[in-house]
Design a protein around this motif. Structure first.
Motif, PDB file in Angstrom:
ATOM      1  N   GLN A 114      33.510  32.056  39.829  1.00  0.00           N
ATOM      2  CA  GLN A 114      34.737  32.500  41.165  1.00  0.00           C
ATOM      3  C   GLN A 114      34.611  31.783  41.898  1.00  0.00           C
ATOM      4  OE1 GLN A 114      36.931  33.987  39.203  1.00  0.00           O
ATOM      5  NE2 GLN A 114      38.461  33.456  41.302  1.00  0.00           N
ATOM      6  N   GLN A 134      37.335  36.693  35.592  1.00  0.00           N
ATOM      7  CA  GLN A 134      38.368  37.470  34.663  1.00  0.00           C
ATOM      8  C   GLN A 134      39.511  36.875  34.041  1.00  0.00           C
ATOM      9  OE1 GLN A 134      38.757  40.552  35.538  1.00  0.00           O
ATOM     10  NE2 GLN A 134      38.008  40.775  37.856  1.00  0.00           N
ATOM     11  N   PHE A 157      43.272  33.611  39.716  1.00  0.00           N
ATOM     12  CA  PHE A 157      43.256  35.699  39.233  1.00  0.00           C
ATOM     13  C   PHE A 157      44.874  35.485  38.574  1.00  0.00           C
ATOM     14  CE2 PHE A 157      40.341  36.412  42.675  1.00  0.00           C
ATOM     15  CZ  PHE A 157      39.218  36.923  42.011  1.00  0.00           C
ATOM     16  N   GLY A 188      35.406  45.773  40.157  1.00  0.00           N
ATOM     17  CA  GLY A 188      37.047  44.971  41.480  1.00  0.00           C
ATOM     18  C   GLY A 188      36.613  45.910  42.295  1.00  0.00           C
ATOM     19  N   ASP A 190      38.661  47.553  46.801  1.00  0.00           N
ATOM     20  CA  ASP A 190      38.811  47.216  47.761  1.00  0.00           C
ATOM     21  C   ASP A 190      38.301  47.913  48.899  1.00  0.00           C
ATOM     22  OD1 ASP A 190      41.022  46.448  46.009  1.00  0.00           O
ATOM     23  OD2 ASP A 190      41.732  48.907  45.866  1.00  0.00           O
ATOM     24  N   TYR A 200      35.665  39.815  46.614  1.00  0.00           N
ATOM     25  CA  TYR A 200      36.385  38.003  46.233  1.00  0.00           C
ATOM     26  C   TYR A 200      35.563  37.004  45.639  1.00  0.00           C
ATOM     27  CZ  TYR A 200      35.783  39.399  52.224  1.00  0.00           C
ATOM     28  OH  TYR A 200      35.991  40.060  52.239  1.00  0.00           O
ATOM     29  N   THR A 201      34.787  37.786  45.066  1.00  0.00           N
ATOM     30  CA  THR A 201      34.309  37.635  43.014  1.00  0.00           C
ATOM     31  C   THR A 201      34.944  38.304  42.805  1.00  0.00           C
ATOM     32  OG1 THR A 201      32.294  38.773  42.994  1.00  0.00           O
ATOM     33  CG2 THR A 201      32.365  36.358  44.431  1.00  0.00           C
ATOM     34  N   ARG A 202      34.918  39.368  41.923  1.00  0.00           N
ATOM     35  CA  ARG A 202      35.469  39.851  41.582  1.00  0.00           C
ATOM     36  C   ARG A 202      36.762  40.966  41.605  1.00  0.00           C
ATOM     37  NH1 ARG A 202      33.131  40.774  36.243  1.00  0.00           N
ATOM     38  NH2 ARG A 202      30.419  39.950  36.212  1.00  0.00           N
ATOM     39  N   GLY A 203      37.588  40.673  42.726  1.00  0.00           N
ATOM     40  CA  GLY A 203      38.917  40.694  42.992  1.00  0.00           C
ATOM     41  C   GLY A 203      39.640  42.359  43.148  1.00  0.00           C
ATOM     42  N   ALA A 204      40.848  42.469  43.404  1.00  0.00           N
ATOM     43  CA  ALA A 204      41.231  43.876  43.909  1.00  0.00           C
ATOM     44  C   ALA A 204      40.635  45.257  42.200  1.00  0.00           C
ATOM     45  CB  ALA A 204      42.253  43.994  43.786  1.00  0.00           C
TER      46      ALA A 204
END
Ligand code: 5AD
Ligand code: SF4
Length: 471
Positions: A114, A134, A157, A188, A190, A200-204
């Motif tokens: 990612q 993802q 994403f 993810g 937040d 940044y790698t797994r997102g929100a």
């Protein structure tokens, strides 16, 4: 000779009807090597489920694999760089087999995929597929795309939810799962701790729906799983909405999971101190299946450093939270993660971490030297700490944490604890299971007890595990 020719005629015809056309072809083999956290381990299992449908069976060895997947971790530099040395070795293996009947293909999945995307193929062109955490539900398509075009990279994403596209494990694979399983419920983050790549790698932060999770837990229970660990990078921030739009918290979800027949034990990891909601703390008091063990990372005991880390709580907040949790469940065992040598950490800051550990007392803990991660806010901070200081602090921390772990383990000697047996031990006649406090226990007992919760008297405590006898 293909599988199908070796089967008796009647089995073969049933086999043909039940399975898709891929099942007729000789099976290709995939080796999935997973690094990093439990979520990566979970993803690796789901990739295996999915690839079985694509005609692959899993192998533990590289030599008979047609496809090797490195399921990578980006959390610290060491973990991340290790992948490129692994890829160097895989490139040689691929070259050796280039003209053979069984060429080797290489895929990179997980968090390095990612974070680095195309860069991976630039650094190592032997890689055929790069797929982010993802997107791995698209692995089959990506492998086909790589066959046609030479390579495939997918680290966008996606708008769609991968969980809607994953495949339930076959009976055969389910039977191999054993007694305890991870289930991802949330992914993810937040929170944006300044040292961490996860956002940044797994997102929100996203939560799966309770229906989807409970269906998976039910399937696992039917396959013989007795313990589920609900996982997420920030698992106690879980907030699912059921089909009627009703909110469901982690505590609510665990209550529903505990009601599923066959599920004896529930655990969850990893939690953020700020998300220890009242109903979650109450669940530690009220929900019998919820095990008295909590991994609650604090990272540092210095308020100055906690602020620079953007943890959004003080050391005292953490200690107070622990007090409330212990009031609800007095015997709860705690573990934590610590980072030493965060930029600007003084001797005094470090001593505050030791003081917090003395005050809270942990059953076990993980500790890491701060590792600069490109793209994170802390990477650009001045006052980076030198390696020698980090090593020295790590050793002092380790000593304290080890002594607390030994004390915790020794204190269970003579006690009777429920042990859920998971597997055979290293010595003949021995089986191994876990106490409610997540300690491994070896016992001389028949293997038929694997999968059962049995009362065990703890007789001895070793450096990493306990020994006991069936009561
Ligand atoms: N350096 C060192 N340790 C880190 N962790 C996360 N990011 C870093 C980093 N940049 C540790 C934290 C976290 C655990 C999973 O890894 O302690 O809780
Ligand atoms: Fe590593 Fe974090 Fe990714 Fe897990 S989520 S594999 S710990 S970077």
């Amino acid at each position: 000779m293909s599988d199908i020719e070796t089967l008796p005629a009647d089995t073969a015809s049933r086999y043909t009807i039940a399975a898709d056309s891929d099942a007729r072809a000789p099976k290709r083999k995939v080796q999935i090597r997973s690094f990093g956290c439990q979520m990566n381990a979970y993803d690796a299992t789901r990739m295996g489920d999915l690839l079985e449908k694509e005609g692959y069976e899993e192998t533990a060895t590289q030599d008979d694999a047609d496809l090797v997947i490195l399921n990578t971790c980006h959390i610290r530099e060491k973990a991340s760089e290790k992948i490129f040395s692994e890829l160097g070795k895989l490139r040689m293996a691929k070259q050796d087999r280039a003209n053979s009947a069984a060429p080797l293909r290489i895929a990179v999945a997980g968090c390095v995929a990612q974070a680095e995307g195309q860069e991976i193929r630039r650094r190592q062109p032997a890689v055929d597929v790069v797929v982010g955490p993802q997107n791995y539900h698209r692995l089959g398509d990506l492998l086909r795309q790589a066959d046609e075009k030479g390579s495939a990279v997918d680290t966008e994403f996606p708008v769609e939810d991968k969980f809607d596209h994953l495949i339930a494990p076959s009976r055969k694979r389910l039977a191999q799962r054993g007694v305890s399983a991870f289930v991802t419920v949330q992914e993810g983050c937040d929170k944006f701790c300044t040292f961490c790549v996860v956002p940044y790698t797994r997102g929100a932060e996203t939560s799966r729906t309770p229906e989807s999770i409970l269906a998976e837990v039910r399937e696992l229970a039917e396959g013989g799983i007795r313990e589920v660990t609900l996982i997420g990078q920030n698992v106690n921030a879980y907030h699912g909405a059921d089909g009627n739009g009703h909110d469901c918290s982690l505590a609510g979800l665990m209550q529903k999971a505990a009601a599923i027949e066959g599920i004896a034990r529930i655990r969850y990891t990893t939690s953020h101190p700020r998300d220890m909601a009242d109903d979650l703390i109450a669940a530690h008091r009220d929900l019998a299946a919820l095990m008295p063990f909590l991994h609650l990372p604090v990272q540092s005991g210095s308020d100055r450093i906690l602020e620079a880390m953007n943890r959004n709580h003080t050391a005292l907040d953490y200690i107070e939270r622990v007090r409330r949790i212990r009031a609800a469940r007095p015997d709860i065992a705690l573990s934590s993660d610590f980072i030493v040598g965060f930029p600007g950490e003084s001797e005094e800051d470090f001593r505050a971490t030791l003081a917090l550990i003395e005050e809270v007392t942990f059953a076990s803990s993980y500790f890491f030297k701060y590792s600069v991660r490109p793209g994170t806010p802390a990477a650009t901070l001045e006052n980076q700490i030198d390696e020698a200081t980090k090593s020295e602090r790590l050793a002092r921390l380790q000593k304290l944490v080890d002594s607390q772990r030994h004390a915790f383990n020794s204190a269970t000697v003579g006690r009777r604890l429920d042990v859920l047996f998971e597997r055979e031990g290293r010595h003949a006649g021995q089986i191994v299971g876990k106490t409610p406090y997540l300690q491994a226990v070896a016992v001389d007992a028949p293997r038929e007890l694997i999968g059962q919760c049995v009362e065990v008297e703890i007789t001895q405590s070793g450096s990493n595990s306990l020994f006991g006898r069936i009561v």
